[in-house]
Scaffold this active site. Structure first.
Site, short mmCIF file in Angstrom:
data_model
loop_
_atom_site.label_atom_id
_atom_site.label_comp_id
_atom_site.label_asym_id
_atom_site.label_seq_id
_atom_site.Cartn_x
_atom_site.Cartn_y
_atom_site.Cartn_z
CG LEU A 14 -2.14 -0.85 1.25
CD1 LEU A 14 -2.78 -0.84 2.64
CD2 LEU A 14 -3.15 -0.36 0.21
CG ASP A 15 -0.32 5.10 -1.55
OD1 ASP A 15 -0.36 5.98 -0.68
OD2 ASP A 15 -1.32 4.76 -2.22
CE1 TYR A 16 5.86 6.53 5.18
CE2 TYR A 16 5.32 8.80 4.62
CZ TYR A 16 5.91 7.88 5.46
OH TYR A 16 6.55 8.32 6.61
#
Length: 256
Positions: free
Chosen positions: A119-121
């Site tokens: 999952l992106d940051y």
């Protein structure tokens, strides 16, 4: 040639062997009695051979067991986790920049554990982790494209017409056309819309890119489900061990 039953009997003196019905019960197929019925009904294979006699023993580390054609995966050294990733946590086990990572949540309790996908940051929600290399390869392989569910909060008032277009027609991004499998508005006001989306693609930042391309920037993104595994009420920044039933359903989803 020895059949599966005789091979299972040879495992009798193996310290790693267990009774076949116990193995099935541990894998989430029900009570010992129910598992015994599955064996006598001719639904269980060991190393490709039908086993209908009770009392056979198997080694889950070296022998392959199938029920109704689906593989039973029970290895005491394997563990699979569901983790609820908060925002500002890197989907990695280590970071040279010193940012908070998944290892800071799970610690060093599980040997060689790794995340299946990212999952992106700035996104939140479900990440699956495992030390089962075969399961990890299948979950992340593009061939299987496991279905993923998200709840996105986007800027602006998204209409049902736009949702339907994203499913029927899709949008063109820099790396090609992409469509949603499902899109449903959960809540909306003049400034924001909360929408549930389902898609198979695992491309980087794909949900943010889809909505951003049509003028609805994503302000918050939460992944709530991967295949049959749901986030449920798991608290942000915590994790749980998947049951054998859950691991079995995930394995079946990816062809194991």
């Amino acid at each position: 040639m020895p059949n599966a039953y005789s091979r299972a009997q040879k495992a009798h003196d193996d310290s790693n062997s267990i009774r076949l019905q116990k193995l099935l019960a541990q894998a989430g197929f029900g009570s010992r009695r129910k598992c015994e019925e599955m064996i006598t009904d001719g639904r269980v294979e060991v190393d490709g051979e039908l086993v209908t006699e009770l009392g056979s023993r198997v080694n889950p580390k070296t022998q392959q067991v199938r029920v109704d054609g689906s593989r039973v995966r029970v290895n005491p050294n394997h563990v699979t986790l569901a983790l609820n990733k908060p925002r500002k946590v890197l989907s990695a086990m280590d970071d040279p920049k010193g940012r908070y990572t998944l290892r800071d949540i799970v610690g060093d309790k599980y040997e060689r554990i790794f995340h299946m996908g990212r999952l992106d940051y700035d996104s939140e929600g479900l990440i699956l982790m495992t030390n089962d290399g075969e399961l990890s390869q299948h979950v992340m392989h593009p061939k299987y494209e496991v279905e993923k569910t998200y709840v996105a909060t986007v800027e602006g008032r998204l209409s049902g017409t736009v949702c339907r277009r994203l499913v029927k027609t899709g949008v063109q991004l820099d790396d090609g056309w992409i469509k949603l499998d499902h899109c449903a508005i959960i809540d909306a006001n003049r400034d924001y819309t909360m929408v549930k989306v389902v898609l198979h693609s695992g491309k980087n930042r794909i949900v943010r890119r889809i909505f951003g391309s049509i003028g609805f920037p994503v302000k918050r993104l939460v992944r709530t489900q991967i295949g049959p595994i749901k986030l449920g009420d798991l608290k942000s920044g915590s994790y749980r061990v998947l049951s054998q039933t859950e691991v079995r359903s995930l394995s079946k989803e990816v062809g194991l």
